[in-house]
Design an enzyme around this catalytic site. Structure first.
Site, PDB file in Angstrom:
ATOM      1  N   LYS A 101       0.862  -1.185   0.000  1.00  0.00           N
ATOM      2  CA  LYS A 101       0.000   0.000   0.000  1.00  0.00           C
ATOM      3  C   LYS A 101       0.899   1.236   0.000  1.00  0.00           C
ATOM      4  O   LYS A 101       2.011   1.220   0.564  1.00  0.00           O
ATOM      5  CB  LYS A 101      -0.867  -0.044   1.257  1.00  0.00           C
ATOM      6  CG  LYS A 101      -1.961   1.020   1.350  1.00  0.00           C
ATOM      7  CD  LYS A 101      -2.813   0.762   2.604  1.00  0.00           C
ATOM      8  CE  LYS A 101      -3.907   1.805   2.756  1.00  0.00           C
ATOM      9  NZ  LYS A 101      -4.725   1.555   3.963  1.00  0.00           N
ATOM     10  N   SER A 153      -9.687   1.794   3.147  1.00  0.00           N
ATOM     11  CA  SER A 153      -8.804   2.621   2.369  1.00  0.00           C
ATOM     12  C   SER A 153      -7.775   1.842   1.546  1.00  0.00           C
ATOM     13  O   SER A 153      -7.060   2.442   0.735  1.00  0.00           O
ATOM     14  CB  SER A 153      -8.070   3.590   3.279  1.00  0.00           C
ATOM     15  OG  SER A 153      -7.281   2.885   4.193  1.00  0.00           O
ATOM     16  N   SER A 199      -9.917  -0.945   7.146  1.00  0.00           N
ATOM     17  CA  SER A 199      -9.359  -0.664   5.821  1.00  0.00           C
ATOM     18  C   SER A 199      -8.671  -1.804   5.101  1.00  0.00           C
ATOM     19  O   SER A 199      -8.275  -1.628   3.953  1.00  0.00           O
ATOM     20  CB  SER A 199      -8.375   0.508   5.919  1.00  0.00           C
ATOM     21  OG  SER A 199      -9.103   1.694   6.124  1.00  0.00           O
TER      22      SER A 199
END
Lengths: 487, 95
Positions: free
Chosen positions: A81, A156, A180
């Site tokens: 990420k 997210s 997330s």
């Protein structure tokens, strides 16, 4: 099946038996990325040239010494990420304020993956600074759900979830502060888990809420997730909140049967507001567990309805403090035309941050400010204790908890952007786990009539990820869902 | 408890965020909505409940006070918007 469509475990077996080479695996991965990335847009940045060069070096090592038995991710392309620092690779947190930032140090999870010679192929798209539940808050690109390009991948960590779902990475890492990892895993039909707070080092993870953040894996199978967690877990002198506890062999321990296990079904997670198709799919998972001899019983987690409020008071307070460092001085974006130092800060942050980030910084600042600190922040910390106690009480008699991961499947772009609160409420099933500090896993449990994946969430006692994977693996075998998106 | 436009301006100043008037009004509306919802926690009796500021019970994790290597100066200013090695250049702070 193409190489890119395989799991980590399958590819590793092929590499071990020298049926494929690392350059072939990396080449096939890159080919797949080029094929579907225009539709999915999972990545913020790719590092394919280095990946190809690294692949050649790693294959030379295999040719000389064989595939190393102690490096399970040797030669395997994985994605990170965009909020995890790796030396010299763009790390922007999908924010304009860090658009050109190249960290001078590696996150501990990155060091561990490098020590295993994993191929770090790129950084995935996310909601800016991990603030969001749909990845729509990225300042740069729009990631689409591989199962329906009109729908969000969740957030997210939407990019990390979509990349694995679309076979653009064998596995990926995400971060989970309020859901997330788990929610995008549910929306994209993959496995995603959040370890117990303190299980994995947060050093090098750009902080959002320091008492809630954890890094965790996305994968195509439960076994892969267990292997990935083994690879990244452990105490770290760089992170004083990482816990010095042994890391079990999750991938071995998970293969025990679930017969006789007691699993709790908290009624508050099945109440009003949950999509009927989601409810049916989760209830089917419960039946499958019962068919294997687990005992599933209804319980209550009475403070569930206060979770979202408690979270948004605590997380935003912590975020307002953590994001104070982005001021245009040492790194990142700096605004032009500032009249003085305060002006520099205010303009830089106004131009560099998106709306959701500003909203949360302001909410957090307010909650911590004189006159409101007791009424909001301290009150929320006490409610957090009540929420934690709800879980402790259930875990006295039960080894695991089962719930939906999200009250709905993936929603369409723009469906929840008009009302911030509506977006916050989509985290209602996952947030409690971060507040209580324990672990949670989402895995695909079925599909809606329109073909959208629906995840089921499993939760276990703090530091008992062995039980978490045990339930998940058994359920995965029973459900036997082998589905890929139609891209 | 609702936030006034004046309070939003004050919070924006505390958080060092320059906002236009339209933005102040928009954020006032949104923050009010979120805070109205969050009010629900005040209905709970927490008089005997301790704080949880940290999910796990770690306290005072210390290390020996030894000098260790850190970032090189070159790395530290590597991402600076306006470096003048070995410094970061900023607008005048003191008048």
């Amino acid at each position: 099946m193409s190489l890119a469509a395989k799991t980590v475990t399958q590819i590793r077996q092929l590499l071990k038996e020298q049926k494929v080479s690392v350059p072939e695996v990396v080449a096939d991965q890159i080919k797949r990325i080029e094929e579907v990335e225009p539709k999915v847009c999972a990545y913020r940045s790719l590092d394919t040239e280095n990946a190809v060069a690294q692949a050649r070096k790693l294959q030379a090592q295999i040719d000389k010494e064989g595939y190393p038995s102690d490096q399970p991710f040797f030669g395997i392309p994985v994605a990170l990420k965009d909020n995890m620092c790796s030396v010299g690779q763009l790390t922007s947190c999908s924010s304009k304020i860090l658009e050109n930032f190249k960290p001078p140090y590696d996150a501990t999870v990155v060091s561990k993956l490098k020590a295993q010679n994993a191929v770090l192929i790129g950084k995935t798209n996310m909601d800016e600074f991990a603030m969001g539940s749909s990845t729509e808050n990225s300042a740069f690109v729009k990631t689409c759900n591989p199962y329906d390009l009109n729908c969000v991948p969740g957030g997210s960590s939407g990019g990390s979830a979509a990349a694995v779902a679309a076979d653009q990475a064998f596995a990926s890492l995400g971060s989970d502060t309020g859901g997330s990892i788990r929610q995008p895993a549910s929306f994209c039909g993959v496995v995603g888990m959040k370890p117990t707070y303190g299980r994995v080092s947060r050093y090098g993870l750009v902080a959002f809420a320091s008492s809630l953040d954890q890094i965790g894996p996305f994968s195509k199978s439960v076994e892969d997730a267990a292997l990935f967690l083994e690879a990244i877990s452990g105490a770290d002198p760089h992170d004083n909140t990482s816990v010095d506890m042994p890391v079990p062999s999750y991938s071995e321990e998970m293969k025990k049967p679930v017969k006789g296990m007691k699993i709790a079904v908290p009624k508050e997670y099945f109440a009003q507001g949950i999509d009927p198709e989601v409810k049916a799919i989760v209830e089917n998972s419960i039946k499958e567990l019962e068919a294997m001899g687990a005992v599933c019983e209804e319980v209550s987690l009475p403070h569930t309805k206060y979770c979202v409020s408690t979270y948004y008071l605590i997380a935003t307070a912590e975020a307002s403090s953590n994001l104070a460092r982005f001021d245009g001085v040492h790194y990142g974006y700096r605004a032009d035309g500032a009249k003085n130092i305060v002006d520099l800060f205010s303009k830089t942050r106004a131009e560099g941050f998106g709306d959701e980030v500003k909203r949360r910084i302001m909410l957090g600042t307010y909650v911590l400010s004189a006159g409101y600190f007791d009424a909001y922040y301290l009150k929320a910390l006490r409610v957090r204790t009540l929420i934690k106690q709800d879980f402790e009480n259930v875990f006295k008699d039960y080894q695991a908890i089962i719930t939906p991961t999200s009250p709905s499947p993936a929603f369409q772009f723009g469906a929840k952007t008009a009302d911030p609160l509506e977006m916050y409420l989509s985290d209602i099933c996952t947030i409690s786990v971060n507040l209580a500090g324990t672990n949670g896993l989402s895995m695909n449990a079925g599909f809606t009539k329109s073909g959208l994946p629906v995840g089921v969430q499993l939760i276990a006692k703090p530091f008992d990820e062995s039980t978490l994977f045990q339930v998940a693996w058994n359920l995965e075998q029973a459900l036997d869902l082998n589905c890929k998106p139609n891209l | 408890m609702s936030i006034s436009v004046e309070q939003v301006k004050h919070i924006a100043l505390l958080s060092r965020l320059e906002l236009s008037n339209d933005e102040v009004n928009k954020f006032a509306r949104e923050l009010n909505e979120i805070l109205s919802y969050a009010q629900q926690i005040t209905e709970l009796d927490t008089s005997d409940v301790p704080l949880t500021s940290h999910a796990i019970s770690l306290k005072n994790v210390l290390r020996e006070d030894e000098v260790r290597s850190s970032l090189s100066n070159e790395d530290a200013i590597g991402n600076a918007p306006d470096p003048e090695a070995p410094y970061f250049r900023v607008p005048r702070v003191i008048d």
